[in-house]
Design an enzyme around this catalytic site. Structure first.
Site, mmCIF file in Angstrom:
data_model
loop_
_atom_site.group_PDB
_atom_site.id
_atom_site.type_symbol
_atom_site.label_atom_id
_atom_site.label_comp_id
_atom_site.label_asym_id
_atom_site.label_seq_id
_atom_site.Cartn_x
_atom_site.Cartn_y
_atom_site.Cartn_z
ATOM 1 N N LYS A 101 0.861 -1.194 0.000
ATOM 2 C CA LYS A 101 0.000 0.000 0.000
ATOM 3 C C LYS A 101 0.880 1.220 0.000
ATOM 4 O O LYS A 101 1.819 1.327 0.818
ATOM 5 C CB LYS A 101 -0.884 -0.004 1.264
ATOM 6 C CG LYS A 101 -1.800 1.199 1.345
ATOM 7 C CD LYS A 101 -3.081 0.976 0.560
ATOM 8 C CE LYS A 101 -3.871 2.236 0.278
ATOM 9 N NZ LYS A 101 -3.453 2.942 -0.969
ATOM 10 N N LYS A 137 5.301 1.695 -3.027
ATOM 11 C CA LYS A 137 5.231 3.046 -3.610
ATOM 12 C C LYS A 137 5.497 2.909 -5.104
ATOM 13 O O LYS A 137 6.154 1.967 -5.530
ATOM 14 C CB LYS A 137 6.317 3.953 -2.997
ATOM 15 C CG LYS A 137 6.037 5.431 -3.170
ATOM 16 C CD LYS A 137 5.176 5.955 -2.039
ATOM 17 C CE LYS A 137 4.727 7.369 -2.259
ATOM 18 N NZ LYS A 137 4.044 7.888 -1.053
ATOM 19 N N ASP A 177 -0.009 10.774 -4.541
ATOM 20 C CA ASP A 177 1.143 11.413 -3.884
ATOM 21 C C ASP A 177 1.398 12.660 -4.726
ATOM 22 O O ASP A 177 0.466 13.146 -5.389
ATOM 23 C CB ASP A 177 2.353 10.454 -3.856
ATOM 24 C CG ASP A 177 3.469 10.939 -2.920
ATOM 25 O OD1 ASP A 177 3.364 10.715 -1.707
ATOM 26 O OD2 ASP A 177 4.453 11.569 -3.391
HETATM 27 P P1 NDP Z 1 0.806 17.820 -4.311
HETATM 28 O O1 NDP Z 1 1.261 17.439 -5.663
HETATM 29 O O2 NDP Z 1 -0.642 18.026 -4.054
HETATM 30 O O3 NDP Z 1 1.555 19.145 -3.815
HETATM 31 C C1 NDP Z 1 2.929 19.192 -3.723
HETATM 32 C C2 NDP Z 1 3.330 20.573 -3.254
HETATM 33 O O4 NDP Z 1 4.711 20.578 -2.949
HETATM 34 C C3 NDP Z 1 3.124 21.634 -4.316
HETATM 35 O O5 NDP Z 1 2.878 22.862 -3.691
HETATM 36 C C4 NDP Z 1 4.465 21.615 -5.030
HETATM 37 O O6 NDP Z 1 4.762 22.804 -5.728
HETATM 38 C C5 NDP Z 1 5.409 21.431 -3.859
HETATM 39 N N1 NDP Z 1 6.625 20.760 -4.330
HETATM 40 C C6 NDP Z 1 6.712 19.576 -4.982
HETATM 41 N N2 NDP Z 1 7.981 19.308 -5.312
HETATM 42 C C7 NDP Z 1 8.700 20.336 -4.849
HETATM 43 C C8 NDP Z 1 10.068 20.644 -4.882
HETATM 44 N N3 NDP Z 1 10.962 19.818 -5.472
HETATM 45 N N4 NDP Z 1 10.463 21.793 -4.270
HETATM 46 C C9 NDP Z 1 9.559 22.609 -3.678
HETATM 47 N N5 NDP Z 1 8.245 22.368 -3.642
HETATM 48 C C10 NDP Z 1 7.834 21.264 -4.209
HETATM 49 O O7 NDP Z 1 1.399 16.692 -3.326
HETATM 50 P P2 NDP Z 1 0.971 16.336 -1.848
HETATM 51 O O8 NDP Z 1 0.517 17.532 -1.116
HETATM 52 O O9 NDP Z 1 0.092 15.155 -1.925
HETATM 53 O O10 NDP Z 1 2.367 15.823 -1.241
HETATM 54 C C11 NDP Z 1 3.256 16.676 -0.524
HETATM 55 C C12 NDP Z 1 4.175 15.832 0.331
HETATM 56 O O11 NDP Z 1 3.391 15.068 1.258
HETATM 57 C C13 NDP Z 1 5.026 14.797 -0.405
HETATM 58 O O12 NDP Z 1 6.250 14.645 0.257
HETATM 59 C C14 NDP Z 1 4.214 13.514 -0.266
HETATM 60 O O13 NDP Z 1 5.031 12.360 -0.397
HETATM 61 C C15 NDP Z 1 3.699 13.678 1.153
HETATM 62 N N6 NDP Z 1 2.530 12.902 1.530
HETATM 63 C C16 NDP Z 1 1.371 12.947 0.798
HETATM 64 C C17 NDP Z 1 0.266 12.247 1.208
HETATM 65 C C18 NDP Z 1 -1.033 12.326 0.497
HETATM 66 O O14 NDP Z 1 -2.010 11.733 0.980
HETATM 67 N N7 NDP Z 1 -1.153 13.038 -0.601
HETATM 68 C C19 NDP Z 1 0.309 11.377 2.398
HETATM 69 C C20 NDP Z 1 1.551 11.461 3.149
HETATM 70 C C21 NDP Z 1 2.602 12.183 2.697
HETATM 71 P P3 NDP Z 1 4.636 22.837 -7.337
HETATM 72 O O15 NDP Z 1 3.186 22.910 -7.614
HETATM 73 O O16 NDP Z 1 5.396 24.040 -7.732
HETATM 74 O O17 NDP Z 1 5.272 21.586 -7.861
HETATM 75 O O1 2IT Z 2 3.048 8.950 1.560
HETATM 76 C C1 2IT Z 2 1.901 8.515 1.772
HETATM 77 O O2 2IT Z 2 1.583 7.990 2.831
HETATM 78 C C2 2IT Z 2 0.904 8.687 0.705
HETATM 79 N N1 2IT Z 2 1.215 9.277 -0.321
HETATM 80 C C3 2IT Z 2 -0.471 8.112 0.865
HETATM 81 C C4 2IT Z 2 -0.489 6.660 0.442
HETATM 82 C C5 2IT Z 2 -1.843 5.997 0.389
HETATM 83 O O3 2IT Z 2 -1.838 4.822 0.020
HETATM 84 O O4 2IT Z 2 -2.857 6.600 0.713
#
Ligand code: NDP
Ligand code: 2IT
Length: 457
Positions: A101, A137, A177
């Site tokens: 997952k 992943k 993600d």
């Molecule tokens: P999104 O794609 O929705 O948003 C990502 C955000 O981070 C955007 O604002 C993006 O800016 C910015 N970003 C991405 N890459 C970079 C970079 N190299 N430098 C600076 N800013 C950056 O992703 P999420 O919000 O879903 O994910 C954000 C983080 O949270 C990640 O690390 C992800 O692995 C983690 N995460 C996500 C989960 C989920 O449920 N979605 C669960 C747990 C963790 P821009 O638009 O300019 O690219």
């Molecule tokens: O980093 C994370 O935990 C996620 N991007 C969410 C993964 C998921 O299976 O909901």
């Protein structure tokens, strides 16, 4: 007694050092994977000193090697009818506790090292949730920026044309993600359904509510992060009310972390994207951020057009120079280094919790731990997203749908449990208050016990 314990400690250290040395040799070209592994491995020595049976079973030597890594070609046609080629991945790391997952990331920086670091972290994060989910992943080096909706659809369909043969509701369950949200999950789900000829809703999570998605999944990671920080604050007799908060990113995690922090009365003064950050001394107008990011898909700098008193700064690192009580990195890996961590400490930050995966590098973490900053590590603090994904799987299996409130209450309880497990494990192994060691040990023990029970393979 003391001598016996010391010899156990020495043996544990030698074991961990030996496994890490081998890992470095075999994966010299995978810096992100080695970084994630180092943080976890170093945390485990106190556990092995008290439980040498994990050494006898060579659990660590086995757990650092993924069950399998799938890498594949994704060919698709752009709007000019040109054939484009990307690389797709799925890392199936460990399925002791449940089906693999973890999310799918679409970003040009995606490579095998990043996939492995994320999948490795996911094993222990998922174990902490108490839900029956293993660790995996995937993703692609595809860049969604500037692509039309039709291009996104064709890419998602092409990606799933290969991935479908490796996944399933009882095998491996991807989700979103970076670069993958409900729209992309919808296109992939449609393609999976057509190829399989069956309505297996539990194969992907993060679907839209209405065709198998769970209410509150969109909000879950950000809300969960804030619920976790609430526990951290409570520990120190503090509250969110009137605290100044800086959140990096402006994607899914950042937006819903801001929403819940504001709901608790915090003043969130900054957020960012990969081009730069905005500072709003009056507090971020979240409706405006949602309009810019969720509806229009524009850059965060356009915020200042509607809020002229706010500032926009190019580049994202300097967001950590803004004085705050609580810092919530919610963008990407390694966005806080030693320099940024030092500035946060100097400016009086007292709480840092990771919404993104591995946003603080190892030096930054040590600076927080050494300077009395209460630190919530990613695999504990951001586990709310995958936890609600597991609740989505449960709803899909039982062909039912829970209300927003039901899911949110379960999420809240799960985050409290994760905090308690991490805190208790830190105390038990002699490093009270160190939630890095605590969460690593608490997650590892669950998987390790399952591996012992399943026998060697
Ligand atoms: P999104 O794609 O929705 O948003 C990502 C955000 O981070 C955007 O604002 C993006 O800016 C910015 N970003 C991405 N890459 C970079 C970079 N190299 N430098 C600076 N800013 C950056 O992703 P999420 O919000 O879903 O994910 C954000 C983080 O949270 C990640 O690390 C992800 O692995 C983690 N995460 C996500 C989960 C989920 O449920 N979605 C669960 C747990 C963790 P821009 O638009 O300019 O690219
Ligand atoms: O980093 C994370 O935990 C996620 N991007 C969410 C993964 C998921 O299976 O909901």
């Amino acid at each position: 007694m003391t001598t016996a314990l010391s010899s156990n400690e020495a043996r544990a250290k030698e074991y961990v050092d030996g496994i890490f040395a081998q890992l470095k040799e075999k994966n010299a070209h995978q810096p992100e994977f080695l970084q994630a592994a180092e943080e976890i491995l170093l945390s485990l020595a106190p556990l092995f000193a008290q439980h040498p049976e994990y050494i006898e079973h060579n659990i660590l030597g086995r757990i650092v090697e993924p069950d399998r890594i799938i890498s594949f070609r994704v060919a698709w046609q752009d709007d000019q009818n040109q054939v484009q080629v990307n690389r797709g991945y799925r890392v199936q790391f460990n399925n002791v506790i449940g089906p693999y997952k973890g999310g799918l990331r679409f970003h040009p920086t995606v490579n095998e090292s990043i996939m492995k670091f994320l999948a490795f972290e996911q094993i222990f994060k998922n174990a902490l949730t108490g839900q029956p989910i293993g660790g995996g992943k995937g993703g692609s080096d595809f860049n969604p920026k500037g692509k039309s909706d039709a291009e996104i659809m064709r890419f998602c369909q092409a990606f799933m044309s290969e991935l479908y043969r490796h996944i399933g509701p009882d095998v491996d369950v991807p989700a979103g993600d970076i670069g993958v949200g409900a729209r992309e999950v919808g296109y992939m789900w449609g393609q999976y359904k057509r190829l399989r000829g069956a309505y297996e809703a539990g194969v992907l999570t993060g679907k839209k509510p209405g065709y198998g998605g769970s209410l509150a999944r969109k909000e879950a990671t950000g809300y969960g992060l804030v619920y976790f920080v609430e526990e951290m604050l409570h520990e120190k007799n503090e509250k969110f009310l009137d605290k100044t908060v800086v959140v990096s990113g402006s994607g899914n995690v950042a937006i819903y972390a801001i929403e819940k922090a504001q709901h608790y009365g915090a003043k969130v003064v900054a957020c960012s994207d990969s081009s730069g950050y905005i500072y709003d001394s009056q507090g971020i107008d979240l409706a405006l951020v949602k309009e810019i990011k969720e509806e229009k898909g524009e850059r965060i700098k356009t915020y200042v057009e509607s809020r002229p008193h706010a500032e926009y700064h190019e580049g994202c690192t300097n967001i950590w120079t803004i004085p705050c009580d609580i810092a919530l990195p919610c963008a990407t890996q390694n966005e806080i280094n030693a320099e940024s961590a030092t500035i946060l400490v100097q400016n009086g930050a007292k709480f840092v919790a990771e919404g993104a995966n591995m946003p603080s590098d190892l030096e930054a973490i040590n600076i927080f731990l050494e300077n009395d900053v209460y630190f919530g590590p990613a695999k504990a603090a951001n586990a709310g997203g995958v936890a609600v994904s597991a609740l989505e799987m449960a709803q899909n299996s039982s062909r039912t749908a829970w209300s927003f409130q039901e899911v949110d209450e379960k999420l809240h309880q799960i985050m409290k449990d994760i905090y308690k497990q991490s805190k208790d494990a830190a105390e038990k192994y002699g490093v009270a208050g160190n939630l890095v060691v605590g969460s690593n040990i608490a997650g590892f023990v669950k998987v390790a016990d399952g591996m012992v029970a399943e026998g060697v393979y």
